[in-house]
Design a protein around this motif. Structure first.
Motif, PDB file in Angstrom:
ATOM      1  N   CYS A  45       0.869  -1.520   0.140  1.00 52.44           N
ATOM      2  CA  CYS A  45       0.128  -0.164   0.277  1.00 52.44           C
ATOM      3  C   CYS A  45       0.886   0.838  -0.099  1.00 52.44           C
ATOM      4  O   CYS A  45       1.686   1.455   0.392  1.00 52.44           O
ATOM      5  CB  CYS A  45      -0.872   0.225   1.337  1.00 52.44           C
ATOM      6  SG  CYS A  45      -1.230   1.595   2.103  1.00 52.44           S
TER       7      CYS A  45
ATOM      8  N   ASN B 119      -6.894  -1.830   0.844  1.00 53.29           N
ATOM      9  CA  ASN B 119      -8.166  -1.666   2.443  1.00 53.29           C
ATOM     10  C   ASN B 119      -7.993  -3.252   3.384  1.00 53.29           C
ATOM     11  O   ASN B 119      -8.806  -3.298   3.520  1.00 53.29           O
ATOM     12  CB  ASN B 119      -9.284  -2.613   1.233  1.00 53.29           C
ATOM     13  CG  ASN B 119      -9.610  -2.434  -0.053  1.00 53.29           C
ATOM     14  OD1 ASN B 119     -10.269  -1.167   0.181  1.00 53.29           O
ATOM     15  ND2 ASN B 119     -10.117  -2.962  -0.698  1.00 53.29           N
TER      16      ASN B 119
ATOM     17  N   CYS C  95      -6.843  -0.484   6.170  1.00 52.01           N
ATOM     18  CA  CYS C  95      -6.645   0.955   6.333  1.00 52.01           C
ATOM     19  C   CYS C  95      -6.307   0.481   8.005  1.00 52.01           C
ATOM     20  O   CYS C  95      -5.861   1.245   8.227  1.00 52.01           O
ATOM     21  CB  CYS C  95      -7.409   1.759   5.910  1.00 52.01           C
ATOM     22  SG  CYS C  95      -8.175   1.659   4.305  1.00 52.01           S
TER      23      CYS C  95
ATOM     24  N   CYS D 115      -4.376   1.773  -2.471  1.00 51.27           N
ATOM     25  CA  CYS D 115      -4.741   1.270  -1.283  1.00 51.27           C
ATOM     26  C   CYS D 115      -5.025  -0.603  -1.081  1.00 51.27           C
ATOM     27  O   CYS D 115      -5.445  -0.704  -1.972  1.00 51.27           O
ATOM     28  CB  CYS D 115      -6.297   1.804  -1.141  1.00 51.27           C
ATOM     29  SG  CYS D 115      -7.243   1.333   0.704  1.00 51.27           S
TER      30      CYS D 115
END
Length: 78
Positions: free
Chosen positions: A8, A38, A40, A36
């Motif tokens: 990322c 995913n 986070c 990204c």
């Protein structure tokens, strides 16, 4: 075919650049970055990468590098 290690871009920007640089210099793996992945919550807490789709995370960049290579070895890529 080389194993793929995915990063990322935000995790790289938060201190993971050293991991990315080391792996890019290694001719044994293919490095890919994405805007990204995913992940986070993990991205905010730790360094991480996907090594052939398997999540590898660590508190330090050195441990992440070791974890990535270990994961790839366990899966028979290296």
């Amino acid at each position: 075919m080389k194993p793929i290690v995915e990063f990322c871009v935000n995790n790289v920007a938060n201190g993971g650049q050293i991991v990315l640089d080391k792996l890019e210099a290694d001719d044994l793996v293919e490095v890919v970055t994405y805007d990204c992945l995913n992940e986070c919550v993990i991205c905010a807490q730790d360094f991480f990468a996907l090594a052939e789709g398997k999540l590898v995370r660590a508190k330090t960049t050195d441990d992440l590098i070791k974890g990535i290579y270990q994961s790839l070895e366990e899966e028979g890529w290296l």
